[in-house]
Design a protein around this motif. Sequence first.
Motif, PDB file in Angstrom:
ATOM      1  N   ASP A   1       0.831  -1.165   0.084  1.00 21.15           N
ATOM      2  CA  ASP A   1      -0.009   0.060  -0.018  1.00 21.15           C
ATOM      3  C   ASP A   1       0.786   1.512   0.015  1.00 21.15           C
ATOM      4  O   ASP A   1       0.325   2.288   0.416  1.00 21.15           O
ATOM      5  CB  ASP A   1      -1.158   0.125   1.197  1.00 21.15           C
ATOM      6  N   HIS A   2       2.122   1.111  -0.592  1.00 22.74           N
ATOM      7  CA  HIS A   2       2.849   2.283  -0.628  1.00 22.74           C
ATOM      8  C   HIS A   2       2.883   3.094  -1.991  1.00 22.74           C
ATOM      9  O   HIS A   2       3.600   4.079  -2.396  1.00 22.74           O
ATOM     10  CB  HIS A   2       4.263   2.093  -0.350  1.00 22.74           C
TER      11      HIS A   2
ATOM     12  N   GLN B   1      -4.902   0.338 -11.163  1.00 20.73           N
ATOM     13  CA  GLN B   1      -4.186  -0.971 -10.777  1.00 20.73           C
ATOM     14  C   GLN B   1      -4.408  -2.119 -12.058  1.00 20.73           C
ATOM     15  O   GLN B   1      -4.718  -3.030 -12.061  1.00 20.73           O
ATOM     16  CB  GLN B   1      -4.709  -1.622  -9.679  1.00 20.73           C
TER      17      GLN B   1
ATOM     18  N   ARG C   1      -7.225  -5.486  -1.506  1.00 18.91           N
ATOM     19  CA  ARG C   1      -6.056  -5.790  -0.560  1.00 18.91           C
ATOM     20  C   ARG C   1      -5.059  -4.430  -0.877  1.00 18.91           C
ATOM     21  O   ARG C   1      -4.079  -4.455   0.140  1.00 18.91           O
ATOM     22  CB  ARG C   1      -5.609  -6.926  -0.380  1.00 18.91           C
ATOM     23  N   GLY C   2      -4.932  -4.089  -1.851  1.00 15.93           N
ATOM     24  CA  GLY C   2      -3.807  -3.334  -2.172  1.00 15.93           C
ATOM     25  C   GLY C   2      -2.720  -3.777  -2.299  1.00 15.93           C
ATOM     26  O   GLY C   2      -1.505  -3.174  -1.939  1.00 15.93           O
TER      27      GLY C   2
ATOM     28  N   ASP D   1       6.317   5.571   0.879  1.00 17.16           N
ATOM     29  CA  ASP D   1       5.394   6.457   1.376  1.00 17.16           C
ATOM     30  C   ASP D   1       5.932   7.559   2.255  1.00 17.16           C
ATOM     31  O   ASP D   1       6.346   7.335   3.394  1.00 17.16           O
ATOM     32  CB  ASP D   1       4.122   5.641   2.074  1.00 17.16           C
TER      33      ASP D   1
END
Length: 650
Positions: A67-68, A92, A103-104, A156
């Motif tokens: 998730d970054h 994506q 879920r990323g 991130d």
Amino acid sequence: MVFRNIEFPFIICQNCTDRPTVRGGTRSMDPYYTHAQNTPSPVQGLARCMKYEQKQIRNFCIIAHIDHGKSTLADRLLEKTGTLSERELQEQVLDSMDLERERGITIKSHAIRMTYDSPDGSTYVLNLIDTPGHVDFTYEVSRALAACEGAILVVDAAQGIEAQTLSNLSLALEGDLEIIPILNKIDLPGANPDIVAQSLENLLGEPAEDIIRISAKTGQGVDQLLESIIERVPQPSGDPDGVLRALIFDSVFNTYRGSIVYTRVFEGSIEKGQRMLFMSNGKEYDVEEIGILRLDMEPVKKLRAGEVGYIIGSIKEVKDTRVGDTITLSKNPARHPITGFKDPKPMVFSGVYPTDSDDFEDLRSSLDKLHLNDASLTYEPETSTALGFGFRIGFLGLLHMEIVQERLDREFGLDIITTVPNVKYRVIKTDGETIHVENPSKMPPAGLIDEIQEPYVKTEIITPSEYIGGLMKLCQERRGIYINTQYLDSERVNLEYYLPLAEIVFDYYDRLKSISRGYASLDYEFEDFRKSDLVKLDVLVNGDPVDALSTIVHRDKAYDMGRKLTAKLKELIPRQMFEVALQAAIGTRVIARQTVKAIRKDVTAKCYGGDISRKRKLLEKQKKGKKRMKQVGHVELPQEAFLAVLSIDD
């Protein structure tokens, strides 16, 4: 469809067909084979193709924590290079599964080829090899990194450096890749780009002011990143006229064409019609089609050293195309394979059973189909006295297990019962024989065991410094061995511990997130097997052992575990017409007991007064009936009972 009589200067690409090169004039054009060079395409949507030299190729990957923004950055690169039309663009793009989008995370590795026109007038081919983003897929990440010369390290700007950032970075440094660190999500209100940039400078030595700052969502800074890729990522080396050596970094299964191999060519070249050899298993296949990977597969005539593409050869089973294997030619094979190949070994095992026994064959068929696209999934039939027929499945890790369970539910509509996950133990018997035990029910009797060894992993926990005390206490409770504490900056700490893998597969990750309020991140890698004082804990229901509830635990924790487990089962098992005894035992020694009381009818309700012996006679009669019922009665265990071990601390 053929377009005829198009008057336009064009070249028929020598990389796609044997037809002679033609400049100008009127000639039929087949859009499947013919691509315009250095000019706009004469046919709308026709891809451009050139025969590129090695100095024009850049092979790179993107590594990041979950998730970054890795997949979002890939979308912006595809958009900026014009690889996809506006109609094809979606969020994506490289994440093909619904699970990946929800879920990323990236579960399956992908690759895509982009063409970039640099401001200096040169044209470059950029091969992006997307990598999985979770600790369970570390080996797949390492092979994808081996296919590249450079890596974009995405951090991130709000969350900073995380555990998997360090793990994937160390893999990239081991592979001697050029690292391009970037800060993503600088447009977020909570972003701290200056602080995170300073952390990256301390980690990599890259000056904080030189670290590229981008927003993958808006596209800010992506043009600067593209230029940095051209300047900093080395061009591929390797002799195009040498002996073929190509690395398999991924494979997918197609129902009609067999296993399709994704490969990076390091030496030599490969063409359609040649016979290829897989060096790890000696399997040979004819090359039926080769090509490059854009969003779809595009056939070409030849893949040369430095290029990334796919190979089709009617390979019937995906297990023949092992990730990390080396492809060479049968007639002139290479002497040595590309280093780093190994078989990915399952680390976590669980029993999977259909809720309805009639669905057993459907479960087998579903696992067969999943295995076609996931060679790391291992399974074998097993029988449980409590659950009937099912499979013992080996997974790379807990996330891999969750994904498989989710896919069985979503894609195949199966209602399944999953037993408690456990790890593989190494057992040395008194006669010197060494065996591996994946199922507690297969553990030999205690008298035949000399020692039991369990897998240990090296863990890295990155956390804000205020939670370090609670996390160290958690690691000590889980039999952790302290290694080191490293301060990444004034606020973040990297804790290193050796931990038994069995202590992680239960609720360790949930506890870690709970203690750190969600801020800590975890990464681990297998270290070795170590001797431990382990025992098999059996659960007996009315004197009969339930194999699906058996676990292997450390002796010091066996009593506490048995007491909590029987108490939890007492809550979950519904009351019967007879008394149900629940026992936890090590061998023949019972260490904990609970009793589920029987449902009783008030047989004395009709007795109003009179001699007490009348009531006693009725109660004795009821007692004998309950005893007979217990001898023939069968206790149905609910599905929740088989997951009781996972929730004994709730």
